[in-house]
Scaffold this motif. Structure first.
Motif, PDB file in Angstrom:
ATOM      1  N   VAL A 178      38.407  36.582  45.516  1.00 22.29           N
ATOM      2  CA  VAL A 178      37.617  37.778  45.798  1.00 22.29           C
ATOM      3  C   VAL A 178      36.695  38.079  44.621  1.00 22.29           C
ATOM      4  O   VAL A 178      35.507  38.301  44.794  1.00 22.29           O
ATOM      5  CB  VAL A 178      38.535  38.989  46.083  1.00 22.29           C
ATOM      6  N   LEU A 179      37.260  38.100  43.402  1.00 26.34           N
ATOM      7  CA  LEU A 179      36.471  38.380  42.208  1.00 26.34           C
ATOM      8  C   LEU A 179      37.256  37.975  40.976  1.00 26.34           C
ATOM      9  O   LEU A 179      38.452  37.709  41.040  1.00 26.34           O
ATOM     10  CB  LEU A 179      36.086  39.864  42.142  1.00 26.34           C
ATOM     11  N   ARG A 180      36.559  37.925  39.848  1.00 25.79           N
ATOM     12  CA  ARG A 180      37.179  37.645  38.550  1.00 25.79           C
ATOM     13  C   ARG A 180      37.090  38.922  37.728  1.00 25.79           C
ATOM     14  O   ARG A 180      36.024  39.536  37.630  1.00 25.79           O
ATOM     15  CB  ARG A 180      36.449  36.505  37.854  1.00 25.79           C
TER      16      ARG A 180
ATOM     17  N   PHE B 209      46.589  39.138  45.650  1.00 30.08           N
ATOM     18  CA  PHE B 209      47.430  38.845  44.495  1.00 30.08           C
ATOM     19  C   PHE B 209      46.597  38.519  43.277  1.00 30.08           C
ATOM     20  O   PHE B 209      45.432  38.155  43.382  1.00 30.08           O
ATOM     21  CB  PHE B 209      48.463  37.756  44.804  1.00 30.08           C
ATOM     22  N   ASP B 210      47.220  38.717  42.123  1.00 27.98           N
ATOM     23  CA  ASP B 210      46.631  38.399  40.835  1.00 27.98           C
ATOM     24  C   ASP B 210      46.862  36.909  40.619  1.00 27.98           C
ATOM     25  O   ASP B 210      47.979  36.477  40.384  1.00 27.98           O
ATOM     26  CB  ASP B 210      47.315  39.238  39.744  1.00 27.98           C
ATOM     27  N   GLY B 211      45.803  36.138  40.733  1.00 27.95           N
ATOM     28  CA  GLY B 211      45.917  34.690  40.605  1.00 27.95           C
ATOM     29  C   GLY B 211      45.915  34.199  39.178  1.00 27.95           C
ATOM     30  O   GLY B 211      45.949  32.998  38.944  1.00 27.95           O
ATOM     31  N   GLY B 212      45.876  35.121  38.202  1.00 27.16           N
ATOM     32  CA  GLY B 212      45.824  34.707  36.806  1.00 27.16           C
ATOM     33  C   GLY B 212      44.490  34.054  36.486  1.00 27.16           C
ATOM     34  O   GLY B 212      43.566  34.030  37.300  1.00 27.16           O
TER      35      GLY B 212
ATOM     36  N   ALA C  37      51.978  39.800  43.243  1.00 28.29           N
ATOM     37  CA  ALA C  37      51.531  40.616  44.377  1.00 28.29           C
ATOM     38  C   ALA C  37      50.727  41.820  43.917  1.00 28.29           C
ATOM     39  O   ALA C  37      51.072  42.476  42.940  1.00 28.29           O
ATOM     40  CB  ALA C  37      52.737  41.077  45.183  1.00 28.29           C
ATOM     41  N   VAL C  38      49.638  42.108  44.630  1.00 27.34           N
ATOM     42  CA  VAL C  38      48.831  43.301  44.397  1.00 27.34           C
ATOM     43  C   VAL C  38      48.881  44.196  45.631  1.00 27.34           C
ATOM     44  O   VAL C  38      49.038  45.396  45.527  1.00 27.34           O
ATOM     45  CB  VAL C  38      47.370  42.936  44.043  1.00 27.34           C
ATOM     46  N   GLY C  39      48.747  43.626  46.835  1.00 28.89           N
ATOM     47  CA  GLY C  39      48.757  44.432  48.058  1.00 28.89           C
ATOM     48  C   GLY C  39      49.053  43.614  49.290  1.00 28.89           C
ATOM     49  O   GLY C  39      48.886  42.396  49.296  1.00 28.89           O
TER      50      GLY C  39
ATOM     51  N   GLY D 232      39.577  38.207  32.990  1.00 28.27           N
ATOM     52  CA  GLY D 232      39.528  36.785  33.322  1.00 28.27           C
ATOM     53  C   GLY D 232      40.423  36.365  34.471  1.00 28.27           C
ATOM     54  O   GLY D 232      40.326  35.243  34.954  1.00 28.27           O
ATOM     55  N   ASP D 233      41.311  37.253  34.931  1.00 31.02           N
ATOM     56  CA  ASP D 233      42.180  36.916  36.069  1.00 31.02           C
ATOM     57  C   ASP D 233      41.395  36.999  37.373  1.00 31.02           C
ATOM     58  O   ASP D 233      40.460  37.782  37.498  1.00 31.02           O
ATOM     59  CB  ASP D 233      43.370  37.880  36.155  1.00 31.02           C
ATOM     60  N   TYR D 234      41.810  36.202  38.333  1.00 32.06           N
ATOM     61  CA  TYR D 234      41.176  36.202  39.655  1.00 32.06           C
ATOM     62  C   TYR D 234      41.984  37.047  40.632  1.00 32.06           C
ATOM     63  O   TYR D 234      43.214  36.919  40.703  1.00 32.06           O
ATOM     64  CB  TYR D 234      41.079  34.773  40.212  1.00 32.06           C
ATOM     65  N   LEU D 235      41.288  37.892  41.393  1.00 32.45           N
ATOM     66  CA  LEU D 235      41.905  38.596  42.510  1.00 32.45           C
ATOM     67  C   LEU D 235      41.747  37.676  43.708  1.00 32.45           C
ATOM     68  O   LEU D 235      40.632  37.295  44.069  1.00 32.45           O
ATOM     69  CB  LEU D 235      41.221  39.940  42.770  1.00 32.45           C
TER      70      LEU D 235
END
Length: 129
Positions: free
Chosen positions: A28-30, A62-65, A73-75, A100-103
């Motif tokens: 989704v975004l960084r 989720f927070d993909g790091g 998990a985020v939602g 720097g983490d990816y959503l």
């Protein structure tokens, strides 16, 4: 930044592919410098998915790091209760992402679901808090 004017809205529309079972994951975004806080997230099926114990769809943020492969998990939304063709609020759990983490957004199809598109809208602010 002025309070109330620093929210960012990120909309995406994804096609979850064929009617067969499986999962599809999309970035989704960084997270920018200083990280971010997800304030709210909504999912809308462009065509309802009826409630069913065998044929349903799940949505996960989720927070993909930093690599996009982590799974914090985020939602969540969806499941056997079905999804209507109006915005559904995702239930948020952890909502902070480090710089720097990816959503990431994952659509899981269980059983047979007619191919359709899904819209995701994420409201977030810079920084964690």
């Amino acid at each position: 930044m002025i309070a109330g004017y620093n929210s960012v809205i990120t909309p995406i529309v994804v096609n979850a592919g064929s009617a067969v079972s499986g999962t599809t994951t999309f970035p989704v975004l960084r997270a920018p410098y200083g990280g971010l806080t997800v304030k709210s997230a909504y999912i809308q099926a462009l065509g309802s998915v009826a409630a069913s114990g065998t044929d349903y769809v799940t949505f996960n943020l989720f927070d993909g790091g930093a690599s996009g492969t982590a799974t914090t998990a985020v939602g969540t939304a969806g499941g056997t209760a079905g999804v209507v063709a109006t915005p559904v609020t995702m239930t948020l759990s952890t909502n902070n992402l480090d710089e720097g983490d990816y959503l990431m957004f994952k659509v899981g199809k269980i059983g047979t679901i007619t191919e359709r598109e899904f819209a995701l809208i994420v409201e977030w602010v810079r920084g964690q808090g």
